[in-house]
Design an enzyme around this catalytic site. Structure first.
Site, PDB file in Angstrom:
ATOM      1  N   ARG A  90       2.334  -1.660  -6.630  1.00 56.70           N
ATOM      2  CA  ARG A  90       3.227  -1.974  -5.507  1.00 56.70           C
ATOM      3  C   ARG A  90       2.675  -3.234  -4.844  1.00 56.70           C
ATOM      4  NH1 ARG A  90       3.362   0.059   0.096  1.00 56.70           N
ATOM      5  NH2 ARG A  90       5.478  -0.011   0.923  1.00 56.70           N
ATOM      6  N   ASN A 167       8.359  -2.260   4.268  1.00 57.87           N
ATOM      7  CA  ASN A 167       7.244  -1.338   4.455  1.00 57.87           C
ATOM      8  C   ASN A 167       7.275  -0.691   5.840  1.00 57.87           C
ATOM      9  OD1 ASN A 167       4.448  -0.342   3.593  1.00 57.87           O
ATOM     10  ND2 ASN A 167       3.988  -1.333   5.542  1.00 57.87           N
ATOM     11  N   GLU A 168       7.172   0.626   5.876  1.00 58.67           N
ATOM     12  CA  GLU A 168       7.030   1.387   7.121  1.00 58.67           C
ATOM     13  C   GLU A 168       7.878   0.774   8.238  1.00 58.67           C
ATOM     14  OE1 GLU A 168       2.843   1.706   7.904  1.00 58.67           O
ATOM     15  OE2 GLU A 168       2.440   2.561   5.928  1.00 58.67           O
ATOM     16  N   HIS A 234       4.538   8.008   3.172  1.00 59.94           N
ATOM     17  CA  HIS A 234       3.160   7.535   3.216  1.00 59.94           C
ATOM     18  C   HIS A 234       2.307   8.626   3.843  1.00 59.94           C
ATOM     19  CE1 HIS A 234       4.379   2.990   3.049  1.00 59.94           C
ATOM     20  NE2 HIS A 234       4.859   3.711   2.050  1.00 59.94           N
ATOM     21  N   TYR A 236      -1.250   9.733   5.248  1.00 52.07           N
ATOM     22  CA  TYR A 236      -2.586   9.448   5.760  1.00 52.07           C
ATOM     23  C   TYR A 236      -3.023  10.623   6.629  1.00 52.07           C
ATOM     24  CZ  TYR A 236      -1.995   4.735   3.876  1.00 52.07           C
ATOM     25  OH  TYR A 236      -1.813   3.656   3.038  1.00 52.07           O
ATOM     26  N   GLU A 263       2.355   5.342  -0.434  1.00 49.38           N
ATOM     27  CA  GLU A 263       0.987   4.998  -0.039  1.00 49.38           C
ATOM     28  C   GLU A 263       0.296   6.296   0.330  1.00 49.38           C
ATOM     29  OE1 GLU A 263       0.434   2.303   3.194  1.00 49.38           O
ATOM     30  OE2 GLU A 263       1.895   0.842   2.451  1.00 49.38           O
ATOM     31  N   TRP A 293      -3.292   3.395  -1.709  1.00 52.56           N
ATOM     32  CA  TRP A 293      -3.621   2.202  -0.921  1.00 52.56           C
ATOM     33  C   TRP A 293      -5.133   2.077  -0.870  1.00 52.56           C
ATOM     34  CZ3 TRP A 293      -0.343  -1.410   1.180  1.00 52.56           C
ATOM     35  CH2 TRP A 293      -0.976  -2.422   1.919  1.00 52.56           C
TER      36      TRP A 293
END
Length: 550
Positions: A90, A167-168, A234, A236, A263, A293
């Site tokens: 990516r 992105n985001e 994503h 995290y 991610e 990531w």
């Protein structure tokens, strides 16, 4: 250096994530079973809720994010990423709103390099990150215009390229506002004639902890006239328990809607400790793709997979992603569009008998002769053999690996399997027997240790430890010991593997730092947490012997 990724995805409302996430999963009514299949598509497309290639074969991403727009000279990284066994990259691009715009010529070159390295290329505009909360972020509409400006470059690349619009593209401020501009951007690209699979990132800095993407996924999917829409979550620090990970992924799978972990991170930060083990295990079980990531270049290197873009210097995070359980070496399969036979049933030949070297009390390096295959060998799995029982202990894209975590003075037997991109596995190699050393001994002639804090930020810091062999005999294998006085905690390390109990820290070497030549030195870097007082350790030991300060 410009920040390629902040360790925490947001600095606000994180304390609400646990409650909001759990409440959100109690209200799953927003998702209903998707349409049975998308409209017929060429190239990569969605069928029955899954990403497939033009020939109808499932394509499950196992890849890496690469910060191209900030490091345009690091073009070798695509070949290095491929060498790990990854099947996807990516690529971070800029539409010119926040950073330097990537030109059509540059994007065409990136696509050519992806194809030359047999990688599926996910292209994303990063300028949208955190819109609504970050005042510097651009809009999805601006990003859509950028993609339209690249249409001549992207047309004909549907087999190889997925477009991640932005992105985001929304922060934590009014995340419900994400839905309308996301729908509009999708429809704008379709009206412009794009047939590619389009990927969309969630709000809440990509983590969707308020469930906006989850609850509106069916409506968004229905709004795409082609049905070739792929949702990206994503993961995290919001996803710090197995239940949160499993619930979110299964919500989409149960609804028949296509999802990828676009991610994710593993190292802990001040907001939590992501459960990367569950992310990777569940993705493998459910047949979902993921893209870790990131390759290198983060301002805070806690999430660098490779240190300083050097594939020979993988961080502990990199080792986890590439060689750990359910990692790239074990689970990645190359896209069949690059020539791999979709009906390949021929297994590789058995690898050569491994030979052992660099035996310490806790690790051993193994090397073996390569296998051959009718298409290509994708990687190797090392197993510990005990009677009729096998346990996978390491994986590698090459023919050498270091097996850590062994017990001193213990006999082991190791063997190797080869596998190809179609998942065919070879016969097992003959086994090698090895007995680990009885235990570490003090280095002859002494040692010196230098400790330096090379960067600090609120709640965290980066440190560097240089271990010098001041003697006349090489050290082969070592254990470093020291203690923090102010409650500091090691959160990530490269060049070594830490273990911490209270303030006491021990460090075992990585394969590339285990030997210290006479009058030579090795360096271990790490990031840690701290609470405002960050006194350096007062003393160090190496293999139990006191070292002088350097």
């Amino acid at each position: 250096m410009r920040t390629a990724r902040r360790t925490a995805k947001s600095t606000t409302t994180v304390i609400l994530t646990v409650l909001s996430t759990l409440l959100g999963f109690l209200a799953l009514g927003g998702l209903a079973p998707a349409q049975a299949a998308s409209a017929a598509g060429t190239g990569l497309h969605i069928s029955d809720g899954r990403l497939v290639e033009g020939n109808g074969n499932d394509f499950i991403m196992r890849g890496v994010n690469h910060a191209h727009t900030w490091y345009p000279g690091e073009t070798q990284s695509l070949a290095d990423i491929k060498a790990t066994g990854a099947n996807t990259v990516r690529v971070v691009l800029s539409d010119g709103y926040r950073w330097s715009r990537n030109s059509p010529e540059d994007v065409a070159a990136v696509i050519d390099q992806c194809k030359a390295n047999r990688l599926i290329c996910v292209l994303e505009v990063h300028d949208t990150t955190g819109y609504g909360e970050d005042s510097a972020a651009g809009t999805l509409d601006h990003a859509a215009d950028y993609w339209i400006s690249l249409k001549d470059v992207l047309d004909g690349q549907e087999d190889y390229v997925i477009i991640d619009i932005g992105n985001e593209p929304w922060g934590n401020t009014d995340p419900a506002g994400w839905t309308a501009p996301t729908t509009a951007a999708i429809q704008k690209l379709r009206a412009a004639g794009f047939a590619h699979t389009i990927m969309i990132d969630a709000p809440n800095w990509g983590q969707d902890w308020e469930g906006v993407m989850r609850d509106n996924a069916q409506a968004l999917y229905d709004a795409d006239s082609t049905g070739n829409l792929l949702f990206s979550i994503h993961m995290y620090s919001v996803y710090d328990t197995a239940q949160k990970v499993t619930d979110y992924l299964n919500t989409f799978v149960d609804a028949g809607l296509p999802l990828v972990i676009g991610e994710f991170g593993g190292p802990a930060d001040q907001y939590g400790d992501p459960d990367e083990d569950t992310m990777m295990a569940d993705a493998e079980q459910l047949g979902l793709g993921w893209i870790a990531w990131s390759w290198s270049g983060n301002t805070d290197p806690v999430l660098d997979l490779a240190i300083d873009f050097d594939p020979a210097r993988l961080s502990s995070w990199g080792e986890r992603v590439f060689h750990g359980a359910d990692g790239i070496a074990q689970t990645s399969h190359e896209a069949t569009v690059f020539g791999g036979a979709s009906d390949d049933t021929e297994a590789p030949t058995a690898p050569g008998t491994p030979t052992a070297s660099a035996v310490t009390d806790t690790s051993v390096s193994l090397t073996w002769a390569a296998s051959s295959d009718n298409v290509a060998v994708a990687g190797y799995d090392v197993v510990r053999v005990s009677g009729d029982t096998e346990t996978t202990v390491a994986s590698s894209a090459g023919t050498t690996v270091t097996v850590p975590g062994l017990t001193a003075g213990t006999a082991y037997s190791f063997a190797v399997y080869a596998r190809d991109a179609a998942g065919n596995r070879s016969a097992r190699s003959a086994a090698v027997s090895v007995t680990t050393d009885e235990g570490s001994t003090a280095p002859a002639g002494g040692c010196a240790v230098g400790y330096e804090v090379v960067g600090e930020w609120q709640g965290g810091f980066q440190g560097e430890i240089t271990i010098s062999n001041t003697g006349t005999t090489a050290i082969d294998g070592w254990t470093l010991g020291f203690a923090f006085a102010d409650g500091q905690t090691v959160t990530n390390m490269w060049g070594g593997t830490p273990a911490q109990s209270g303030g006491s820290v021990t460090v075992a070497p990585a394969s590339y730092t285990s030997a210290i030549a006479a009058n030579g030195s090795v360096t271990v870097g790490f990031t840690g947490s701290q609470n405002g007082t960050n006194t350096a350790p007062a003393a160090f030991t190496l293999n139990g012997a006191a070292c002088t300060a350097a």
